[in-house]
Design a protein around this motif. Structure first.
Motif, PDB file in Angstrom:
ATOM      1  N   ILE A   1       0.826  -1.220   0.000  1.00 26.87           N
ATOM      2  CA  ILE A   1       0.000   0.000   0.000  1.00 26.87           C
ATOM      3  C   ILE A   1       0.859   1.269   0.000  1.00 26.87           C
ATOM      4  O   ILE A   1       0.315   2.372   0.025  1.00 26.87           O
ATOM      5  CB  ILE A   1      -0.956   0.037   1.199  1.00 26.87           C
ATOM      6  CG1 ILE A   1      -0.191   0.084   2.523  1.00 26.87           C
ATOM      7  CG2 ILE A   1      -1.920  -1.134   1.165  1.00 26.87           C
ATOM      8  CD1 ILE A   1      -1.073   0.420   3.707  1.00 26.87           C
TER       9      ILE A   1
ATOM     10  N   TYR B   1       1.874   6.879  -0.178  1.00 27.17           N
ATOM     11  CA  TYR B   1       0.836   6.132  -0.891  1.00 27.17           C
ATOM     12  C   TYR B   1       0.419   6.931  -2.114  1.00 27.17           C
ATOM     13  O   TYR B   1       0.118   8.125  -2.021  1.00 27.17           O
ATOM     14  CB  TYR B   1      -0.392   5.911   0.005  1.00 27.17           C
ATOM     15  CG  TYR B   1      -1.635   5.506  -0.758  1.00 27.17           C
ATOM     16  CD1 TYR B   1      -1.832   4.185  -1.151  1.00 27.17           C
ATOM     17  CD2 TYR B   1      -2.606   6.456  -1.092  1.00 27.17           C
ATOM     18  CE1 TYR B   1      -2.979   3.819  -1.856  1.00 27.17           C
ATOM     19  CE2 TYR B   1      -3.747   6.093  -1.793  1.00 27.17           C
ATOM     20  CZ  TYR B   1      -3.930   4.775  -2.175  1.00 27.17           C
ATOM     21  OH  TYR B   1      -5.042   4.418  -2.875  1.00 27.17           O
TER      22      TYR B   1
ATOM     23  N   PRO C   1      -2.398   6.896  -5.299  1.00 26.54           N
ATOM     24  CA  PRO C   1      -3.651   6.266  -5.729  1.00 26.54           C
ATOM     25  C   PRO C   1      -3.426   5.346  -6.923  1.00 26.54           C
ATOM     26  O   PRO C   1      -2.465   5.518  -7.696  1.00 26.54           O
ATOM     27  CB  PRO C   1      -4.530   7.461  -6.110  1.00 26.54           C
ATOM     28  CG  PRO C   1      -3.941   8.627  -5.408  1.00 26.54           C
ATOM     29  CD  PRO C   1      -2.470   8.366  -5.337  1.00 26.54           C
ATOM     30  N   ASP C   2      -4.320   4.385  -7.103  1.00 24.02           N
ATOM     31  CA  ASP C   2      -4.194   3.433  -8.202  1.00 24.02           C
ATOM     32  C   ASP C   2      -4.188   4.123  -9.556  1.00 24.02           C
ATOM     33  O   ASP C   2      -3.557   3.656 -10.505  1.00 24.02           O
ATOM     34  CB  ASP C   2      -5.349   2.420  -8.154  1.00 24.02           C
ATOM     35  CG  ASP C   2      -5.265   1.514  -6.938  1.00 24.02           C
ATOM     36  OD1 ASP C   2      -4.154   1.373  -6.386  1.00 24.02           O
ATOM     37  OD2 ASP C   2      -6.305   0.950  -6.537  1.00 24.02           O
TER      38      ASP C   2
ATOM     39  N   GLN D   1      -9.143   5.994   2.478  1.00 31.04           N
ATOM     40  CA  GLN D   1      -8.979   6.626   1.177  1.00 31.04           C
ATOM     41  C   GLN D   1      -9.473   5.705   0.056  1.00 31.04           C
ATOM     42  O   GLN D   1     -10.231   6.124  -0.818  1.00 31.04           O
ATOM     43  CB  GLN D   1      -7.506   6.984   0.958  1.00 31.04           C
ATOM     44  CG  GLN D   1      -7.039   7.139  -0.451  1.00 31.04           C
ATOM     45  CD  GLN D   1      -7.529   8.392  -1.151  1.00 31.04           C
ATOM     46  OE1 GLN D   1      -7.231   8.612  -2.313  1.00 31.04           O
ATOM     47  NE2 GLN D   1      -8.291   9.235  -0.482  1.00 31.04           N
ATOM     48  N   GLN D   2      -9.073   4.454   0.099  1.00 25.13           N
ATOM     49  CA  GLN D   2      -9.466   3.532  -0.958  1.00 25.13           C
ATOM     50  C   GLN D   2     -10.968   3.259  -0.930  1.00 25.13           C
ATOM     51  O   GLN D   2     -11.621   3.216  -1.969  1.00 25.13           O
ATOM     52  CB  GLN D   2      -8.670   2.228  -0.819  1.00 25.13           C
ATOM     53  CG  GLN D   2      -7.192   2.402  -1.118  1.00 25.13           C
ATOM     54  CD  GLN D   2      -6.397   1.116  -0.957  1.00 25.13           C
ATOM     55  OE1 GLN D   2      -6.811   0.206  -0.251  1.00 25.13           O
ATOM     56  NE2 GLN D   2      -5.251   1.051  -1.610  1.00 25.13           N
TER      57      GLN D   2
ATOM     58  N   LYS E   1     -13.468   5.027  -3.917  1.00 25.01           N
ATOM     59  CA  LYS E   1     -13.861   4.030  -4.923  1.00 25.01           C
ATOM     60  C   LYS E   1     -15.286   3.533  -4.764  1.00 25.01           C
ATOM     61  O   LYS E   1     -15.726   2.640  -5.493  1.00 25.01           O
ATOM     62  CB  LYS E   1     -12.900   2.833  -4.860  1.00 25.01           C
ATOM     63  CG  LYS E   1     -11.473   3.165  -5.265  1.00 25.01           C
ATOM     64  CD  LYS E   1     -10.580   1.943  -5.154  1.00 25.01           C
ATOM     65  CE  LYS E   1      -9.147   2.275  -5.550  1.00 25.01           C
ATOM     66  NZ  LYS E   1      -8.258   1.101  -5.415  1.00 25.01           N
TER      67      LYS E   1
ATOM     68  N   GLU F   1      -9.458  11.065  -4.707  1.00 29.39           N
ATOM     69  CA  GLU F   1      -8.198  10.335  -4.601  1.00 29.39           C
ATOM     70  C   GLU F   1      -7.103  11.313  -4.173  1.00 29.39           C
ATOM     71  O   GLU F   1      -7.017  12.426  -4.683  1.00 29.39           O
ATOM     72  CB  GLU F   1      -7.833   9.698  -5.934  1.00 29.39           C
ATOM     73  CG  GLU F   1      -8.678   8.492  -6.285  1.00 29.39           C
ATOM     74  CD  GLU F   1      -8.128   7.764  -7.485  1.00 29.39           C
ATOM     75  OE1 GLU F   1      -7.919   6.545  -7.403  1.00 29.39           O
ATOM     76  OE2 GLU F   1      -7.909   8.426  -8.526  1.00 29.39           O
TER      77      GLU F   1
END
Length: 283
Positions: free
Chosen positions: A25, A45, A47-48, A77-78, A82, A90
């Motif tokens: 992560i 971290y 974001p994706d 956050q995730q 999402k 994000e």
């Protein structure tokens, strides 16, 4: 036939290797601080979407006491960004790991006062390095983050206990350093309520338009805990904070009656990033 066995063994080894992959992560980094004259660790971290949306810029959350709360904040956050109806943008999260002398880093003055109001002899005073830590955080570390990552200029500071005191002190003395301040159970008793007294003066006449503050206080007290400073905290909340609100501060002040000093952070994080407006993430 032997070829089939070899193929099966190869597939089993591949599946076994896959099943043992780590879940990552974030990454650990360190930076040498000229101000503090030491290496300081921070966790990052992304974001994706960061690697995919190469033109997108992101707000940054600076989380103090990262070793305690980094994984929790990343989880919120995730989940919140999402969900089918996202309640949080994000964000890049920078978790600042506490140093060897946490009291020194996060307190604005050197003090010999204890939490119960007892004053020790002057030679036993501790703390007072908050201004140096502010320079490290606001200049050295943030310059590094700004140079390296795609940021949109919205910066959020999160702290708990001593680091929440630092968060409030930064709001008072370096208001423009961050755009949103989130403080849980700040140690307002420090140095005979120094920050409360300071706020009574500094909030007056200060334009706080565009700045947000989320304050969360736990309601459960320890049985052995003296409440000598609680009336001052209540005065701070009911009389001093409204002055800042009148001057443009977006203020959310909440109590958590079922949480104590140790549990307030998780309940507070879960609430803060649900109720803070979308504007805190937008340039």
């Amino acid at each position: 036939m032997n070829r089939i066995y070899v193929l099966l063994i190869f597939l089993l080894i591949s599946l076994s290797a896959r099943s043992q992959e780590d879940i990552c992560i974030g990454k650990r980094f360190s930076i040498f601080s000229e101000t503090l004259n030491e290496d300081r660790e921070y966790w990052l971290y992304l974001p994706d979407s960061y690697a995919k949306e190469t033109e997108k810029q992101y707000p940054v959350i600076y989380l103090l006491d990262a070793s305690n709360f980094f994984t929790s904040l990343v989880g919120f956050q995730q989940a919140y960004s999402k969900s089918r109806i996202p309640v949080m943008s994000e964000c890049i999260i920078v978790g600042v790991v506490s140093g060897k002398d946490r009291a020194k880093d996060f307190t604005p003055t050197k003090s010999s006062y204890l939490r119960d109001g007892t004053k020790l002899s002057p030679e036993k005073a501790i703390g007072g390095g908050g201004e140096d830590f502010s320079t490290f955080l606001g200049k050295e570390l943030r310059d590094e983050i700004n140079r390296t990552y795609r940021i949109n200029g919205r910066n959020i500071l999160v702290g708990h206990s001593y680091s929440a005191l630092f968060t409030l002190s930064t709001l008072l003395c370096h208001t423009e350093m961050f755009t949103t301040y989130i403080a849980f159970d700040p140690s307002l008793w420090w140095d005979d309520m120094y920050v409360i007294k300071q706020a009574e003066t500094l909030f007056r006449g200060k334009n706080m338009t565009g700045i947000s503050l989320y304050l969360g206080f736990g309601g459960k007290m320890r049985p052995d805990e003296k409440d000598f400073y609680l009336p001052s905290v209540e005065r701070f909340r009911k009389e001093v904070l409204p002055i800042a609100k009148e001057n443009g501060l977006l203020l959310i002040d909440k109590s958590f009656p079922n949480d104590n000093h140790g549990t307030i952070m998780l309940s507070g994080l879960a609430d803060a990033f649900k109720v803070l407006p979308a504007s805190i993430y937008q340039q």
